[in-house]
Write a protein that holds these residues in place. Structure first.
Motif, PDB file in Angstrom:
ATOM      1  N   LEU A 195      84.068 -14.165   7.902  1.00 40.42           N
ATOM      2  CA  LEU A 195      82.795 -14.719   7.458  1.00 40.42           C
ATOM      3  C   LEU A 195      82.479 -14.217   6.054  1.00 40.42           C
ATOM      4  O   LEU A 195      82.130 -13.045   5.856  1.00 40.42           O
ATOM      5  CB  LEU A 195      81.670 -14.327   8.418  1.00 40.42           C
ATOM      6  CG  LEU A 195      81.867 -14.736   9.884  1.00 40.42           C
ATOM      7  CD1 LEU A 195      80.710 -14.233  10.731  1.00 40.42           C
ATOM      8  CD2 LEU A 195      82.018 -16.247  10.003  1.00 40.42           C
ATOM      9  N   THR A 254      80.040 -15.667   3.983  1.00 43.46           N
ATOM     10  CA  THR A 254      78.957 -16.649   3.900  1.00 43.46           C
ATOM     11  C   THR A 254      77.651 -15.947   3.536  1.00 43.46           C
ATOM     12  O   THR A 254      77.583 -14.709   3.520  1.00 43.46           O
ATOM     13  CB  THR A 254      78.821 -17.356   5.252  1.00 43.46           C
ATOM     14  OG1 THR A 254      78.542 -16.372   6.267  1.00 43.46           O
ATOM     15  CG2 THR A 254      80.087 -18.103   5.612  1.00 43.46           C
ATOM     16  N   ILE A 288      74.100 -14.096   3.657  1.00 44.55           N
ATOM     17  CA  ILE A 288      73.709 -13.021   4.568  1.00 44.55           C
ATOM     18  C   ILE A 288      73.047 -13.553   5.829  1.00 44.55           C
ATOM     19  O   ILE A 288      73.354 -13.117   6.947  1.00 44.55           O
ATOM     20  CB  ILE A 288      72.757 -12.039   3.848  1.00 44.55           C
ATOM     21  CG1 ILE A 288      73.445 -11.427   2.625  1.00 44.55           C
ATOM     22  CG2 ILE A 288      72.271 -10.950   4.793  1.00 44.55           C
ATOM     23  CD1 ILE A 288      72.508 -10.675   1.694  1.00 44.55           C
ATOM     24  N   HIS A 298      75.267 -14.678   8.855  1.00 39.45           N
ATOM     25  CA  HIS A 298      76.263 -13.798   9.483  1.00 39.45           C
ATOM     26  C   HIS A 298      76.100 -13.717  10.995  1.00 39.45           C
ATOM     27  O   HIS A 298      77.082 -13.837  11.747  1.00 39.45           O
ATOM     28  CB  HIS A 298      76.194 -12.400   8.871  1.00 39.45           C
ATOM     29  CG  HIS A 298      76.723 -12.322   7.481  1.00 39.45           C
ATOM     30  ND1 HIS A 298      76.744 -11.146   6.755  1.00 39.45           N
ATOM     31  CD2 HIS A 298      77.259 -13.267   6.669  1.00 39.45           C
ATOM     32  CE1 HIS A 298      77.254 -11.377   5.554  1.00 39.45           C
ATOM     33  NE2 HIS A 298      77.571 -12.655   5.479  1.00 39.45           N
ATOM     34  N   ALA A 322      78.806 -15.135  13.616  1.00 36.38           N
ATOM     35  CA  ALA A 322      79.553 -14.124  14.359  1.00 36.38           C
ATOM     36  C   ALA A 322      79.432 -14.365  15.863  1.00 36.38           C
ATOM     37  O   ALA A 322      80.418 -14.253  16.613  1.00 36.38           O
ATOM     38  CB  ALA A 322      79.054 -12.725  13.997  1.00 36.38           C
ATOM     39  N   VAL A 347      83.360  -9.645   9.082  1.00 40.12           N
ATOM     40  CA  VAL A 347      82.146 -10.127   8.458  1.00 40.12           C
ATOM     41  C   VAL A 347      81.879  -9.336   7.180  1.00 40.12           C
ATOM     42  O   VAL A 347      81.986  -8.109   7.153  1.00 40.12           O
ATOM     43  CB  VAL A 347      80.936 -10.042   9.411  1.00 40.12           C
ATOM     44  CG1 VAL A 347      80.687  -8.615   9.901  1.00 40.12           C
ATOM     45  CG2 VAL A 347      79.677 -10.606   8.752  1.00 40.12           C
ATOM     46  N   GLU A 348      81.546 -10.067   6.119  1.00 42.15           N
ATOM     47  CA  GLU A 348      81.245  -9.394   4.860  1.00 42.15           C
ATOM     48  C   GLU A 348      79.938  -8.607   4.976  1.00 42.15           C
ATOM     49  O   GLU A 348      79.108  -8.836   5.860  1.00 42.15           O
ATOM     50  CB  GLU A 348      81.159 -10.413   3.714  1.00 42.15           C
ATOM     51  CG  GLU A 348      82.506 -10.724   3.078  1.00 42.15           C
ATOM     52  CD  GLU A 348      83.189  -9.482   2.532  1.00 42.15           C
ATOM     53  OE1 GLU A 348      82.497  -8.515   2.157  1.00 42.15           O
ATOM     54  OE2 GLU A 348      84.429  -9.459   2.498  1.00 42.15           O
ATOM     55  N   PRO A 377      76.309  -6.622   7.264  1.00 46.05           N
ATOM     56  CA  PRO A 377      76.769  -7.327   8.467  1.00 46.05           C
ATOM     57  C   PRO A 377      75.764  -8.340   9.003  1.00 46.05           C
ATOM     58  O   PRO A 377      76.142  -9.456   9.353  1.00 46.05           O
ATOM     59  CB  PRO A 377      77.012  -6.195   9.475  1.00 46.05           C
ATOM     60  CG  PRO A 377      76.341  -4.995   8.906  1.00 46.05           C
ATOM     61  CD  PRO A 377      76.332  -5.153   7.436  1.00 46.05           C
TER      62      PRO A 377
END
Length: 675
Positions: A81, A83, A85, A88, A92, A104-105, A108
């Protein structure tokens, strides 16, 4: 009960990437690397804006959304991910429900509640979730942990995360959510600590030993912005762990020049500074300074390796260890909106979308915040939000000095009462506190480095045995036990309390203040020190413990920076000529800076009148820092007894403008002082 982990995969993991632009492009590059090593296979991407032709292999399927991707039966093993914020958490949850592990970037999720929901879903499904805090893959972190655990750095005094970056106006136009705290009623929580420099916070927390929500005792935020955004771009965040460890995060996107961010561990035997974007560790101890550059494990590769284990262990940045970070993000999310920094304190450089703000003196402010463990508001910066109203001394109805109780001063700087700011009648500030060079210097007051072995000055202690300064667990604090006001006067009773909680001295302190003329006012300080117990108490200094010309302690006045500074007595001029001499008065004049980058300074003169009780030498500093004191124990200790307490009276004339020697003579004569 959590579901059992899935079987150990035996085939090359199938990867789906959600978000191919921005940071997603880096993931595409990394996936090509991993595909060349046959560690992963990109099977699908999802993005409302399809990638450019030729970006992907023809075998990779392209979808507009993750829902479409999953519904098409692509069956990814891992979903990445990259994308906005606010997306997320729902993405997820969808990936986990489809049976995929997740990368996930950062950050989180956009709230602590979302974090807990995703974490619970992952645990129930037996899925792995890795958070893209890339710095947590650095091989330097185990080395730092070993330094701390082995005692190589001594007792840890604190940890500081510092970042000074530059972001222009165009940075906040790259997407609808950039610079927003919320969007269309949904939390976004963009900001310097929650996005741009989130790694500084996450790395600092890891080094502080804070992983879960329970590892954070408290979070205090002090948020500001210079950009035309909702989110903060210049902030201090203070985190305390239940064990008492303090992490200070001082961050900005409004620096004059961008510099590598770092996390520093401050110990009594040295410090370790980790430049996490470079994996570079600089270690400073008594043995010297060394620099090492470490390797780094790619976090996606780490996730794939963890999937290959029987129980999915070995993640370097698991979601389960992001609870401490999410507690910080939650504090930012629920804090008051960032305070706008006044335009007078900001200079814009560049044009149009390339224009970026520079907050005046921000680099020094970041350093002061970390070293003193103070917020911008506590530092009293001209653009910071005002602290709660404090008692003040007023002359002819004009406030000229503010009383600080010192209760929030960090223990190694000796919490104690002091005056700051002190101003001239025209408003020029002539004291400083918590400066970067000596964060234990606190305005105008009384401090002594050696009181029967207790440090009531702050900082390192000079010992004869060491022949120098060393950090010791010997810091006391000074507390006010009673206060009585009268017209033009203030009487305080104080206790000087040692590190074991035992009172060593009792002090009677009297402040007197009055106008002398239209541009001069007089501040008087009378203090008396007596032992609490029946035995005499020795008052010492570095000078009495062997440091030549280092006899400071007693009355001390820390000045702010001033240009054209001039120090003189009636018979000598200059730091070297005046330091250590005995003279009826000492004058300090110069041009003191006003608030704001373009504001001009104001001329002022301080005339310090010596104590009539004893010929104490003047302690003077200019080249290293600006300060003036009268030394109680220049080269030998001074005994305080119940029958013969130590008493001193000091008078300071605070004047607008530059006073000549003749002006000073006339003033002191009118006050009945001998010159």
């Amino acid at each position: 009960m959590a579901a059992a982990p899935s079987a150990v995969p035996t085939t090359v993991p199938r990867i789906a990437l959600v978000g191919v632009h921005g940071y997603g492009a880096r993931h595409l590059d990394n996936l090509r690397r991993l595909e060349n090593r046959q560690l992963a296979r990109l099977v699908a991407v999802a993005d409302p804006r399809p990638p450019a032709d030729g970006t992907l292999d023809s075998s990779v399927q392209v979808f507009g959304t993750l829902d479409e991707l999953l519904a098409a039966g692509t069956a990814p093993d891992v979903v990445i991910l990259a994308t906005p914020i606010q997306t997320h958490a729902p993405l997820a949850l969808a990936a986990i429900a489809a049976g995929a592990d997740v990368y996930v970037e950062k950050p989180p999720m956009a709230s602590l509640a979302q974090f807990e929901e995703v974490l619970a879903a992952a645990e129930a499904a037996g899925r792995l979730v890795q958070v893209g805090f890339q710095s947590l893959g650095s091989d330097a972190l185990p080395e730092i942990a070993a330094l701390v655990e082995s005692g190589a750095l001594g007792r840890i005094r604190g940890i500081g995360a510092t970042g000074a970056w530059v972001r222009n106006a165009g940075y906040f136009k790259r997407s609808r959510w950039a610079g927003r705290r919320s969007l269309d009623g949904t939390d976004v929580v963009d900001g310097v600590a929650t996005n741009a420099l989130a790694h500084a916070v996450a790395t600092g927390l890891r080094i502080a030993g804070a992983a879960g929500v329970g590892d954070v005792g408290s979070v205090e935020t002090d948020l500001y912005r210079a950009h035309n955004t909702e989110s903060d771009d210049t902030s201090v965040i203070r985190v305390r762990t239940p064990a008492g460890r303090v992490l200070m995060c001082a961050l900005t996107l409004c620096a004059a020049e961008q510099s590598p961010p770092s996390v520093t561990v401050f110990g009594t035997l040295g410090k370790a500074e980790f430049f996490y974007t470079e994996d570079r560790l600089v270690l400073e101890t008594a043995q010297g300074t060394s620099t090492r550059t470490f390797g780094r494990t790619d976090l996606l590769e780490n996730l794939l390796a963890a999937r290959a284990t029987a129980n999915g262990t070995g993640l370097l940045s698991p979601l389960s260890a992001a609870g401490a970070y999410m507690t910080v993000l939650e504090a930012v999310r629920t804090a008051e909106p960032p305070r706008e920094i006044p335009a007078a304190c900001v200079a814009w450089e560049g044009e149009s979308d390339d224009a970026h703000p520079v907050v005046g003196g921000i680099e020094t402010a970041l350093l002061r915040a970390v070293l003193s463990q103070s917020t911008f508001a506590e530092l009293g910066l001209p653009w910071a939000r005002p602290e709660p109203a404090k008692p003040f001394l007023a002359v002819d109805g004009r406030p000229v000095a503010w009383l600080q109780d010192g209760s929030r001063i960090t223990p190694t700087s000796v919490p104690r009462p002091y005056l700051h700011p002190v101003t001239t009648l025209a408003g020029t500030v002539v004291t400083d506190h918590l400066p970067a060079d000596h964060v234990w210097h606190l305005g105008a007051g009384v401090a002594i480095q050696d009181v029967a072995g207790v440090n009531f000055w702050g900082g390192r202690t000079y010992t004869r045995r060491a022949g120098g300064y060393v950090w010791q667990d010997d810091h006391g604090h000074i507390e006010i036990t009673d206060t009585a006001e009268s017209p033009g006067g203030l009487h305080q009773t104080l206790h000087w309390v040692g590190p074991d909680g035992t009172a060593v001295l009792t002090e009677q302190r009297r402040w007197r203040y009055d106008a002398v003329g239209p541009s001069v006012w007089k501040l008087g300080l009378d203090f008396e020190l007596a032992p609490v117990g029946p035995e005499p108490v020795a008052l010492g200094s570095p000078g009495s413990n062997g440091r030549e010309n280092g006899g400071y302690g007693g009355f001390f006045w820390r000045l702010p920076p001033a240009s054209d500074a001039r120090i003189r007595t009636a018979r000598a001029e200059g730091e070297d000529a005046v330091h250590g001499t005995v003279a009826p008065w000492l004058a300090w004049s110069g041009v003191f800076g006003a608030a704001g980058r373009s504001a001009s300074g104001q001329e002022a003169t301080l005339v310090f009148l010596a104590s009539p009780q004893a010929p104490d030498p003047w302690f003077v500093r200019l080249a290293g820092y600006p300060g003036v004191g009268l030394s109680l124990a220049w080269d030998s200790p001074l005994l305080a007894t119940r029958d013969n307490p130590v008493r001193r009276t000091v008078t300071v004339l605070v004047a607008d403008g530059i006073l000549s020697t003749a002006d000073i003579a006339q003033l002191t004569e009118s006050l009945g002082e001998t010159t």
